[in-house]
Design an enzyme around this catalytic site. Structure first.
Site, mmCIF file in Angstrom:
data_model
loop_
_atom_site.group_PDB
_atom_site.id
_atom_site.type_symbol
_atom_site.label_atom_id
_atom_site.label_comp_id
_atom_site.label_asym_id
_atom_site.label_seq_id
_atom_site.Cartn_x
_atom_site.Cartn_y
_atom_site.Cartn_z
ATOM 1 C CD GLU A 250 10.606 2.747 -1.341
ATOM 2 O OE1 GLU A 250 11.307 1.974 -0.652
ATOM 3 O OE2 GLU A 250 9.884 3.623 -0.869
ATOM 4 C CB CYS A 284 11.931 1.782 3.505
ATOM 5 S SG CYS A 284 11.519 3.299 2.637
HETATM 6 P P1 NAD Z 1 3.353 -7.125 5.955
HETATM 7 O O1 NAD Z 1 4.366 -7.739 5.078
HETATM 8 O O2 NAD Z 1 2.409 -7.991 6.717
HETATM 9 O O3 NAD Z 1 2.441 -6.085 5.123
HETATM 10 C C1 NAD Z 1 2.973 -4.950 4.514
HETATM 11 C C2 NAD Z 1 1.953 -4.406 3.522
HETATM 12 O O4 NAD Z 1 1.903 -5.295 2.430
HETATM 13 C C3 NAD Z 1 0.524 -4.243 4.049
HETATM 14 O O5 NAD Z 1 -0.023 -3.015 3.597
HETATM 15 C C4 NAD Z 1 -0.229 -5.387 3.392
HETATM 16 O O6 NAD Z 1 -1.571 -5.056 3.083
HETATM 17 C C5 NAD Z 1 0.556 -5.594 2.137
HETATM 18 N N1 NAD Z 1 0.460 -6.982 1.682
HETATM 19 C C6 NAD Z 1 0.722 -8.098 2.398
HETATM 20 N N2 NAD Z 1 0.498 -9.201 1.627
HETATM 21 C C7 NAD Z 1 0.097 -8.741 0.414
HETATM 22 C C8 NAD Z 1 -0.282 -9.374 -0.811
HETATM 23 N N3 NAD Z 1 -0.285 -10.721 -0.953
HETATM 24 N N4 NAD Z 1 -0.655 -8.590 -1.835
HETATM 25 C C9 NAD Z 1 -0.659 -7.243 -1.725
HETATM 26 N N5 NAD Z 1 -0.316 -6.599 -0.608
HETATM 27 C C10 NAD Z 1 0.068 -7.338 0.443
HETATM 28 O O7 NAD Z 1 4.184 -6.240 6.965
HETATM 29 P P2 NAD Z 1 3.739 -5.333 8.202
HETATM 30 O O8 NAD Z 1 3.856 -6.132 9.478
HETATM 31 O O9 NAD Z 1 2.471 -4.599 7.938
HETATM 32 O O10 NAD Z 1 4.929 -4.296 8.112
HETATM 33 C C11 NAD Z 1 6.197 -4.635 8.544
HETATM 34 C C12 NAD Z 1 7.163 -4.888 7.435
HETATM 35 O O11 NAD Z 1 6.766 -4.266 6.230
HETATM 36 C C13 NAD Z 1 8.487 -4.281 7.813
HETATM 37 O O12 NAD Z 1 9.347 -5.266 8.245
HETATM 38 C C14 NAD Z 1 8.976 -3.560 6.594
HETATM 39 O O13 NAD Z 1 10.040 -4.253 5.997
HETATM 40 C C15 NAD Z 1 7.840 -3.579 5.638
HETATM 41 N N6 NAD Z 1 7.384 -2.249 5.253
HETATM 42 C C16 NAD Z 1 8.156 -1.548 4.405
HETATM 43 C C17 NAD Z 1 7.760 -0.290 4.003
HETATM 44 C C18 NAD Z 1 8.589 0.520 3.069
HETATM 45 O O14 NAD Z 1 8.412 1.729 3.010
HETATM 46 N N7 NAD Z 1 9.476 -0.065 2.287
HETATM 47 C C19 NAD Z 1 6.569 0.229 4.460
HETATM 48 C C20 NAD Z 1 5.777 -0.522 5.320
HETATM 49 C C21 NAD Z 1 6.193 -1.781 5.693
#
Ligand code: NAD
Length: 480
Positions: A250, A284
């Site tokens: 998602e 999202c």
């Molecule tokens: P990010 O990509 O740095 O991290 C997002 C999440 O992914 C964090 O919880 C992190 O722990 C996890 N993550 C990162 N690398 C990972 C890996 N290798 N393995 C497992 N988990 C991993 O982003 P951010 O700066 O925290 O959030 C911003 C971006 O994240 C936004 O641009 C948005 O698109 C996305 N986001 C989307 C949703 C959603 O509901 N679809 C929710 C939160 C964030």
């Protein structure tokens, strides 16, 4: 450290583990105070969690569906009893207004109730065959699940994944977001207190890359579910593909809002203000690209800008606050960069456009008008309190623009024409479309995206499907 904030631990094989080196600190985004620290799982912890999930799966798979459902309902009752304290932790670490945190906890209980009912309907089927042959299709739990959940809905997302997996008879290792671990701990505690056997639900935090690569590669894990960014989702899908495991993804969106020529544009502008301030745009399905018919454009943008400039931004615990902060300095910088870039490209700032104050990660609800196609924000999901307004000459131009991105999660459309509504329904490339309102579905409807916004659906009548597999059993009844 804040004495009102819970101690964060890992929960593995029925035991809370606190004495691990800190992986990171938890920060209150409203005042930048440190709330606590998050222990990081070691490789040995992850191996222990995998062994526990394997044992837990055997126990839980053989627990009758009615008992699984009862466990979910007992958990649900505990979440309701503790709703206020969970909401308080949520607002402390995530920042959203306390009323929104309470709503999110209520939404989590709805997922638990829904999946408790679905647990009792995991029907298989009998396929007719000739004499002395029975053909049975069983629906069985897929196995131990690795779940990864984000910081923006720190109880809503774990609730969806954990309740679906447990209802189906799977065990779970969840890596909840390190930014919002207190909510996840309080939620997991409800399952434990409801009597979930050890090993069935394990909670870890730490280095995301270490955790995901270890868990997904392990033969114990049979399915991967993630909510978060497209980039991380693709990475995890690649890890899963290498081990031939199914995924539920998602991911991000960049929701278009199509506004027709025959609407009350001023009323919709006001409505857009309250829809865009939700979670400070950090979800999202946040409405983001407002694609407005030229006849409605000026009145819509004026009303939207007025509504946005009246939104009360502040600490989520303050009475009357409607919009909280962004999660951290990184998100603040990302939003400001997109706003500045759009301005340089020629967009007009109709409201907001800057950080609020020096302490806390507050950014004004920002409405940008006449945003050119080459502005970065038109193709990059802002994930913040930023709305982009563009005018179009007709429906065809609007639909083409709406569908022009590689993502397709939520979409919104406003019209009084049945003909237009039918075209939106058929042509907009998104997994969830709301027509003439900004609401989203609950536990009873599926949610998920098309294109790069993900794979699979959460919720609705299919909510257990990603956590199950079928087994075809052909039995010859003649003596052998
Ligand atoms: P990010 O990509 O740095 O991290 C997002 C999440 O992914 C964090 O919880 C992190 O722990 C996890 N993550 C990162 N690398 C990972 C890996 N290798 N393995 C497992 N988990 C991993 O982003 P951010 O700066 O925290 O959030 C911003 C971006 O994240 C936004 O641009 C948005 O698109 C996305 N986001 C989307 C949703 C959603 O509901 N679809 C929710 C939160 C964030």
């Amino acid at each position: 450290m804040d004495s009102t904030y819970p101690r964060i631990g890992l929960h593995i094989d029925g035991e809370w583990l606190y004495d691990r080196p800190a992986y990171t600190e938890v920060v209150n985004p409203s005042n930048e105070a440190t709330l606590g620290s998050v222990p990081g799982a070691t490789p040995a912890d992850l191996e222990r969690a995998l062994a526990a999930a394997e044992r837990g799966f055997r126990v839980w798979r053989d627990t009758p569906p009615l008992q699984r459902a009862q466990l979910l309902l007992r958990t649900c009752a505990l979440v309701r009893e503790r709703a206020e304290s969970i909401a308080q932790i949520l607002t402390q670490e995530q920042g959203k207004p306390i009323a929104d945190a309470r709503n999110e906890v209520a939404r989590a209980t709805a997922f638990l109730e829904w999946d408790a009912a679905e647990a009792q309907r995991l029907y298989g089927s009998i396929v007719p065959a000739g004499p002395q042959m029975q053909q049975m299709i069983l629906r069985l739990p897929v196995g131990p699940v690795a779940a990864f959940t984000p910081w923006n809905v720190p109880v809503g997302s774990p609730a969806r994944k954990i309740s679906g997996a447990l209802a189906a008879g799977c065990s779970v290792i969840i890596k909840a977001a390190e930014e919002t671990p207190g909510t996840a701990c309080a939620f997991v505690q409800c399952f434990i207190d409801a009597g979930l056997p050890p090993g069935v639900l394990n909670l870890v935090f730490g280095n995301p890359s270490l955790i995901s690569s270890t868990l997904i590669a392990s033969p114990v894990i049979r399915m991967v579910t993630f909510t978060g960014s497209v980039a991380v989702g693709k990475h995890l899908t690649q890890l899963a593909a290498a081990a031939m495991k199914p995924v539920l993804m998602e991911l991000g969106g960049h929701a278009p809002v199509l506004i027709g020529a025959d609407v009350d544009a001023a009323a919709l502008g006001k409505l857009a203000g309250s829809a865009k301030m939700r979670l400070a745009g950090q979800f999202c399905a946040s409405p983001t690209r407002f694609i407005v018919h030229q006849k409605s454009y000026a009145a819509f943008v004026d009303a939207f800008a007025k509504a946005a400039s009246e939104v009360r931004v502040g600490d989520g615990f303050e009475p009357g606050v409607q919009m909280g902060p962004l999660l951290n300095g990184k998100r603040l910088a990302a939003i400001d960069e997109l706003v500045q870039d759009a301005k340089v490209c020629g967009a007009r700032v109709a409201a907001g456009g800057q950080r609020i104050g020096e302490r806390g990660f507050f950014y004004a609800l920002t409405v940008l008008a006449d945003v050119p196609a080459h502005a970065k924000a038109m193709t990059t999901e802002p994930f913040g309190p930023m709305a982009l307004c563009v005018q179009v000459a007709d429906l065809d131009e609007g639909i083409t623009l709406a569908n022009s991105l590689s993502v397709g999660l939520a979409g919104y459309a406003f019209t009084n024409s049945l003909e237009e509504a039918e075209r939106f329904t058929r042509e907009l490339e998104c997994g969830a479309l709301s027509i003439n309102h900004f609401g989203m579905g609950g536990a009873d409807t599926p949610f998920g995206g098309v294109k790069e916004s993900g794979i699979g659906r959460e919720g609705g009548a299919q909510s257990l499907e990603p956590y199950t597999t079928t087994k075809t059993v052909l039995t010859r009844t003649a003596r052998v």
